[in-house]
Design a protein around this motif. Sequence first.
Motif, short mmCIF file in Angstrom:
data_model
loop_
_atom_site.label_atom_id
_atom_site.label_comp_id
_atom_site.label_asym_id
_atom_site.label_seq_id
_atom_site.Cartn_x
_atom_site.Cartn_y
_atom_site.Cartn_z
N THR A 36 5.22 -5.28 -0.84
CA THR A 36 4.30 -5.46 -1.96
C THR A 36 4.47 -6.84 -2.59
OG1 THR A 36 4.34 -3.08 -2.36
CG2 THR A 36 3.60 -4.45 -4.19
N ASP A 152 -2.46 -0.45 -0.72
CA ASP A 152 -1.00 -0.31 -0.66
C ASP A 152 -0.64 1.17 -0.85
OD1 ASP A 152 1.66 -0.97 -0.49
OD2 ASP A 152 1.64 -2.41 -2.14
N GLU A 153 0.41 1.59 -0.17
CA GLU A 153 0.86 3.00 -0.23
C GLU A 153 -0.26 3.94 0.23
OE1 GLU A 153 3.88 3.39 -0.60
OE2 GLU A 153 4.54 1.65 -1.74
MG LIG Z 1 5.60 -1.48 -1.79
#
Ligand SMILES: [Mg+2]
Length: 362
Positions: A36, A152-153
């Motif tokens: 990230t 993300d995720e």
């Molecule tokens: Mg992350």
Amino acid sequence: MKFLDREKEKRELKAILSGEPDVVYFVYGPINSGKTALLMQIFEELPEDYRIFYINFRRVETRKYEDFVRAMFQPRDESFWEKFAKRVDLIKAALEYAEKLLEKVNFRFELPSRVIREFFKPGEKERDVFRYLEILMGELVKKEKKPVLVLDELQMLRDVKKNGYLLSDLFNFLIGMTKETHLCHCLCATSDCLFIEKIYSNARLEGRARYVLVDDLDRERAYKVYEELGIEDKELVWNYVGGKFGDILGVLSYKRRGYSEREAVEEMVRIEAGRLKHLKLFRLADTEMREEIWEVLKIFCEKEVCRGKEAEKVLKKGTFWIRENVLFYDPVRGEVRPQGRIIWKAIKREIREEEGNVASCA
Ligand SMILES: [Mg+2]
Ligand SMILES: Nc1ncnc2c1ncn2[C@@H]1O[C@H](COP(=O)(O)OP(=O)(O)OP(=O)(O)O)[C@@H](O)[C@H]1O
């Protein structure tokens, strides 16, 4: 904190984003490796003509389709909307509205709640979330902007359904945006390696996806980072913590609290060993294959990485450890290893303690 290292990974990702979108990219790697942080840093360094949409599904609870829409879209000031709402076509009006609000980096798509509500109406294909996004990306490209969609995720969407599984609609959309219309770069990040394995073996994505590993740093790079951060006993920290950014910062945080470097790394191993003990005593207790599952970890007494037949053996019996983030499985390279050096040390310590045989597992 200052962003460190990652020149190689930054070059690779920037090269990907400077070309024409052609495949979906999956950014994966062990937990806390810095996926990230790397993405956020790249956004900052990209030129001003990019339009980045970064959505992190860990920040919101995503169980239903409605949650997914809420994660993607943010309701915003209705009065500003009135200027656009007079247009006949709601989606066209929403597009103009959205374009006016866009920054270089956006954490959601801002829209009036009236428009967002349209996305929930059944049977209105033209008002579907993905259709809207496709038109928006097209408009941005017409205006010579470079749209990038970053999810993300992504594993958080695994169980979300709308008719069928949402992920399957999402992948169709991402393939459409890259391989078919080349309108928008699509990056998906996850640290869930069983999820990446599912993606990797998904026939629909075959030939339409590529994988970028953001790994913990190797020894040479880690030593440079240690130097920048004022770590004194590099050998000690490498042996215990290795090149995982999250853990290196953990050492610094203990140091700020008055621990020596040795005390810090010892405490970190103690905590991980405690977690292993807990998993063994409580999570594995009622499992029939308890002994066999535990045995899998013994392989890592001797070595850090398993490949080929040995990796297959670990995968057969040891998915429990992968699910619990004790082991990291890289389906692209076909290898399994502990999620980091701290947990590796903890595994060795626990097994050594169990066997009461110091010589068997250093
Ligand atoms: Mg992350
Ligand atoms: N290159 C870097 N320079 C400085 N700090 C970093 C760097 N990369 C990561 N970090 C820090 O390390 C920690 C872990 O990073 P990050 O959350 O990006 O990892 P991740 O791989 O996304 O984790 P997860 O597996 O939980 O998604 C964060 O505190 C982050 O700020």
